[in-house]
Design a protein around this motif. Structure first.
Motif, PDB file in Angstrom:
ATOM      1  N   TRP A   1       0.901  -1.321   0.116  1.00  0.00           N
ATOM      2  CA  TRP A   1       0.050   0.047   0.067  1.00  0.00           C
ATOM      3  C   TRP A   1       0.804   1.260  -0.091  1.00  0.00           C
ATOM      4  CZ3 TRP A   1      -5.349  -0.456   0.055  1.00  0.00           C
ATOM      5  CH2 TRP A   1      -5.861  -1.712   0.368  1.00  0.00           C
ATOM      6  N   VAL A   2       0.867   2.068  -1.077  1.00  0.00           N
ATOM      7  CA  VAL A   2       1.814   2.923  -1.483  1.00  0.00           C
ATOM      8  C   VAL A   2       1.038   4.116  -1.344  1.00  0.00           C
ATOM      9  CG1 VAL A   2       3.635   4.070  -2.837  1.00  0.00           C
ATOM     10  CG2 VAL A   2       3.180   1.511  -2.826  1.00  0.00           C
ATOM     11  N   PHE A   3       1.818   5.304  -0.496  1.00  0.00           N
ATOM     12  CA  PHE A   3       1.308   6.565  -0.252  1.00  0.00           C
ATOM     13  C   PHE A   3       2.449   7.479  -0.626  1.00  0.00           C
ATOM     14  CE2 PHE A   3      -0.940   4.083   2.407  1.00  0.00           C
ATOM     15  CZ  PHE A   3      -2.378   4.263   2.276  1.00  0.00           C
ATOM     16  N   ASP A   4       2.198   8.198  -1.932  1.00  0.00           N
ATOM     17  CA  ASP A   4       3.399   9.206  -2.261  1.00  0.00           C
ATOM     18  C   ASP A   4       3.082  10.401  -1.686  1.00  0.00           C
ATOM     19  OD1 ASP A   4       4.948   7.880  -4.033  1.00  0.00           O
ATOM     20  OD2 ASP A   4       3.352   7.654  -5.334  1.00  0.00           O
ATOM     21  N   ILE A   5       4.107  11.286  -1.093  1.00  0.00           N
ATOM     22  CA  ILE A   5       3.813  12.460  -0.533  1.00  0.00           C
ATOM     23  C   ILE A   5       4.414  13.482  -1.369  1.00  0.00           C
ATOM     24  CG2 ILE A   5       4.153  13.747   1.652  1.00  0.00           C
ATOM     25  CD1 ILE A   5       4.539  10.834   3.067  1.00  0.00           C
ATOM     26  N   ASN A   6       3.757  14.368  -1.724  1.00  0.00           N
ATOM     27  CA  ASN A   6       4.227  15.590  -2.622  1.00  0.00           C
ATOM     28  C   ASN A   6       3.912  16.812  -1.924  1.00  0.00           C
ATOM     29  OD1 ASN A   6       5.212  14.023  -5.129  1.00  0.00           O
ATOM     30  ND2 ASN A   6       2.959  13.531  -5.161  1.00  0.00           N
TER      31      ASN A   6
ATOM     32  N   GLN B   1      -1.614  -3.467 -10.162  1.00  0.00           N
ATOM     33  CA  GLN B   1      -1.702  -2.181  -9.444  1.00  0.00           C
ATOM     34  C   GLN B   1      -3.034  -1.710  -9.521  1.00  0.00           C
ATOM     35  OE1 GLN B   1       1.663   0.285 -10.266  1.00  0.00           O
ATOM     36  NE2 GLN B   1       3.114  -1.042  -9.679  1.00  0.00           N
ATOM     37  N   VAL B   2      -3.567  -1.120  -8.672  1.00  0.00           N
ATOM     38  CA  VAL B   2      -4.792  -0.289  -8.664  1.00  0.00           C
ATOM     39  C   VAL B   2      -4.593   1.186  -8.020  1.00  0.00           C
ATOM     40  CG1 VAL B   2      -7.200  -0.025  -7.783  1.00  0.00           C
ATOM     41  CG2 VAL B   2      -6.090  -2.243  -8.536  1.00  0.00           C
ATOM     42  N   LYS B   3      -4.777   2.088  -8.818  1.00  0.00           N
ATOM     43  CA  LYS B   3      -4.528   3.467  -8.145  1.00  0.00           C
ATOM     44  C   LYS B   3      -5.961   3.900  -7.190  1.00  0.00           C
ATOM     45  CE  LYS B   3      -3.659   8.272  -9.706  1.00  0.00           C
ATOM     46  NZ  LYS B   3      -2.563   8.472  -8.611  1.00  0.00           N
ATOM     47  N   LEU B   4      -5.494   4.518  -5.981  1.00  0.00           N
ATOM     48  CA  LEU B   4      -6.625   4.717  -5.324  1.00  0.00           C
ATOM     49  C   LEU B   4      -6.959   6.574  -5.384  1.00  0.00           C
ATOM     50  CD1 LEU B   4      -5.885   2.810  -2.096  1.00  0.00           C
ATOM     51  CD2 LEU B   4      -7.180   2.149  -4.110  1.00  0.00           C
ATOM     52  N   ARG B   5      -7.743   6.886  -4.834  1.00  0.00           N
ATOM     53  CA  ARG B   5      -8.217   8.452  -4.864  1.00  0.00           C
ATOM     54  C   ARG B   5      -6.818   9.196  -4.268  1.00  0.00           C
ATOM     55  NH1 ARG B   5     -13.325  10.871  -5.346  1.00  0.00           N
ATOM     56  NH2 ARG B   5     -14.874   9.233  -6.042  1.00  0.00           N
ATOM     57  N   SER B   6      -6.900  10.494  -4.358  1.00  0.00           N
ATOM     58  CA  SER B   6      -5.837  11.245  -3.793  1.00  0.00           C
ATOM     59  C   SER B   6      -6.465  12.507  -2.649  1.00  0.00           C
ATOM     60  CB  SER B   6      -4.900  11.903  -4.676  1.00  0.00           C
ATOM     61  OG  SER B   6      -5.614  12.730  -5.357  1.00  0.00           O
ATOM     62  N   PHE B   7      -5.617  12.910  -1.834  1.00  0.00           N
ATOM     63  CA  PHE B   7      -6.325  14.189  -1.252  1.00  0.00           C
ATOM     64  C   PHE B   7      -5.146  15.162  -0.978  1.00  0.00           C
ATOM     65  CE2 PHE B   7      -4.332  12.270   2.583  1.00  0.00           C
ATOM     66  CZ  PHE B   7      -4.070  13.323   3.579  1.00  0.00           C
ATOM     67  N   SER B   8      -5.512  16.419  -0.796  1.00  0.00           N
ATOM     68  CA  SER B   8      -4.475  17.425  -0.588  1.00  0.00           C
ATOM     69  C   SER B   8      -4.928  18.307   0.360  1.00  0.00           C
ATOM     70  CB  SER B   8      -4.117  18.382  -2.056  1.00  0.00           C
ATOM     71  OG  SER B   8      -5.396  18.860  -2.462  1.00  0.00           O
ATOM     72  N   THR B   9      -3.804  19.015   1.130  1.00  0.00           N
ATOM     73  CA  THR B   9      -4.156  20.171   1.815  1.00  0.00           C
ATOM     74  C   THR B   9      -3.603  21.272   1.230  1.00  0.00           C
ATOM     75  OG1 THR B   9      -2.071  19.992   2.978  1.00  0.00           O
ATOM     76  CG2 THR B   9      -3.867  18.398   4.091  1.00  0.00           C
TER      77      THR B   9
ATOM     78  N   VAL C   1      -0.683  22.299   1.758  1.00  0.00           N
ATOM     79  CA  VAL C   1       0.930  22.096   1.685  1.00  0.00           C
ATOM     80  C   VAL C   1       1.276  20.791   1.129  1.00  0.00           C
ATOM     81  CG1 VAL C   1       2.646  21.788   3.235  1.00  0.00           C
ATOM     82  CG2 VAL C   1       0.918  23.411   3.957  1.00  0.00           C
ATOM     83  N   HIS C   2       0.322  19.478   1.379  1.00  0.00           N
ATOM     84  CA  HIS C   2       0.814  18.476   0.939  1.00  0.00           C
ATOM     85  C   HIS C   2      -0.399  17.796   0.043  1.00  0.00           C
ATOM     86  CE1 HIS C   2       2.897  18.684   4.984  1.00  0.00           C
ATOM     87  NE2 HIS C   2       3.879  18.207   4.204  1.00  0.00           N
ATOM     88  N   ARG C   3       0.362  16.914  -0.758  1.00  0.00           N
ATOM     89  CA  ARG C   3      -0.597  16.242  -1.726  1.00  0.00           C
ATOM     90  C   ARG C   3      -0.319  14.506  -1.524  1.00  0.00           C
ATOM     91  NH1 ARG C   3      -4.419  16.566  -5.575  1.00  0.00           N
ATOM     92  NH2 ARG C   3      -4.564  15.002  -7.262  1.00  0.00           N
ATOM     93  N   ILE C   4      -1.316  13.870  -1.266  1.00  0.00           N
ATOM     94  CA  ILE C   4      -1.002  12.404  -1.224  1.00  0.00           C
ATOM     95  C   ILE C   4      -1.743  11.480  -2.195  1.00  0.00           C
ATOM     96  CG2 ILE C   4      -1.344  10.276   0.536  1.00  0.00           C
ATOM     97  CD1 ILE C   4       0.285  12.993   1.783  1.00  0.00           C
ATOM     98  N   GLU C   5      -0.787  10.766  -2.952  1.00  0.00           N
ATOM     99  CA  GLU C   5      -1.373   9.933  -3.841  1.00  0.00           C
ATOM    100  C   GLU C   5      -1.283   8.544  -3.744  1.00  0.00           C
ATOM    101  OE1 GLU C   5      -2.398  10.986  -7.091  1.00  0.00           O
ATOM    102  OE2 GLU C   5      -1.636  12.860  -6.918  1.00  0.00           O
ATOM    103  N   ALA C   6      -2.309   7.528  -3.602  1.00  0.00           N
ATOM    104  CA  ALA C   6      -2.400   6.444  -3.202  1.00  0.00           C
ATOM    105  C   ALA C   6      -2.463   5.328  -4.018  1.00  0.00           C
ATOM    106  CB  ALA C   6      -3.451   6.413  -1.879  1.00  0.00           C
ATOM    107  N   MET C   7      -2.010   4.288  -3.780  1.00  0.00           N
ATOM    108  CA  MET C   7      -2.198   2.825  -4.759  1.00  0.00           C
ATOM    109  C   MET C   7      -2.091   1.501  -4.073  1.00  0.00           C
ATOM    110  SD  MET C   7       0.902   1.369  -5.650  1.00  0.00           S
ATOM    111  CE  MET C   7       0.876   1.010  -7.311  1.00  0.00           C
ATOM    112  N   VAL C   8      -2.552   0.715  -4.437  1.00  0.00           N
ATOM    113  CA  VAL C   8      -1.948  -0.667  -3.753  1.00  0.00           C
ATOM    114  C   VAL C   8      -1.560  -1.583  -4.971  1.00  0.00           C
ATOM    115  CG1 VAL C   8      -4.356  -1.412  -3.999  1.00  0.00           C
ATOM    116  CG2 VAL C   8      -2.914  -2.663  -2.507  1.00  0.00           C
ATOM    117  N   ALA C   9      -0.633  -2.423  -4.570  1.00  0.00           N
ATOM    118  CA  ALA C   9      -0.015  -3.325  -5.595  1.00  0.00           C
ATOM    119  C   ALA C   9      -0.095  -4.726  -4.856  1.00  0.00           C
ATOM    120  CB  ALA C   9       1.416  -3.039  -6.066  1.00  0.00           C
ATOM    121  N   TYR C  10      -0.650  -5.526  -5.635  1.00  0.00           N
ATOM    122  CA  TYR C  10      -0.860  -6.981  -4.986  1.00  0.00           C
ATOM    123  C   TYR C  10      -0.178  -8.267  -5.861  1.00  0.00           C
ATOM    124  CZ  TYR C  10      -4.933  -7.061  -8.020  1.00  0.00           C
ATOM    125  OH  TYR C  10      -5.977  -6.856  -8.885  1.00  0.00           O
TER     126      TYR C  10
END
Length: 208
Positions: free
Chosen positions: A101-106, A185-193, A195-204
């Motif tokens: 479960w991957v959460f990219d932080i930008n 891999q399945v890309k999930l939704r993202s959210f942002s403040t 300051v930060h933007r979080i991109e989520a995905m799961v690889a299985y």
């Protein structure tokens, strides 16, 4: 004076965003561990968060472990030192990684041509985006392979070289990657403040 006020607002926004993102990781990790059966369902209890019911561990050892990790993640977020968090689920017997479960932080960059600061993003909007991600994590049980074997998990943090890393708590480790030929891999939704933007995905792991 204007510069001082602008810096003060920025500092408050950074702290608030850092705390929001850290809190999201807490509830996302709990949701994943419950939904994927890493811990028994009896170990969790329901709490209200983000306008919905979420499940949180009652296992003191797990709670302390997550709190310790998130305390460090909070520090890294405040300094912009962390770029990605991964929750890896591993087979207890074979040690094979089954899910990542991957959460990219930008960092959110202001528009280059803007001279005025953007209006603050409403917290209600941020919470709605987080709510959608948590609901997506719950719904993944409809397509992720059933895990029959006992599992454990590990949390990986990807940081900049300049990050202050406590040597007694964090060590360089295997990325626990799933071979490309056996990974979906399945890309999930993202959210942002602000300051930060979080991109989520799961690889299985998919053996089919």
């Amino acid at each position: 004076m204007a510069t001082s006020q602008a810096l003060n607002r920025q500092a408050i926004t950074l702290k608030g965003s850092t705390n929001l993102v850290t809190e999201f990781f807490k509830y996302a990790a709990n949701t994943i561990l419950f939904q994927r059966g890493v811990y028994p369902s009896d170990d969790f209890h329901m709490v209200k968060k983000y306008g919905q019911t979420v499940l949180v561990t009652q296992d003191l050892a797990l709670e302390n472990y997550l709190d310790r990790i998130l305390k460090q993640v909070n520090k890294w977020l405040s300094t912009g030192s962390v770029t990605q968090l991964v929750l890896a689920i591993i087979s207890k017997d074979t040690r094979l990684p089954l899910e990542r479960w991957v959460f990219d932080i930008n960092l959110v960059e202001p528009p280059a041509d803007s001279t005025e600061p953007a209006p603050p993003k409403p917290e209600s909007e941020i919470q709605a985006e987080i709510r959608y991600i948590l609901k997506q994590i719950v719904s993944t049980v409809t397509f992720l392979p059933i895990i029959d074997d006992p599992t454990v998990f590990n949390i990986l943090a990807y940081t900049h070289d300049s990050a202050d890393v406590p040597a007694d708590e964090w060590v360089d480790t295997d990325p626990l990657a799933i071979e490309a030929s056996k990974s979906q891999q399945v890309k999930l939704r993202s959210f942002s403040t602000d300051v930060h933007r979080i991109e989520a995905m799961v690889a299985y792991r998919y053996e089919g």
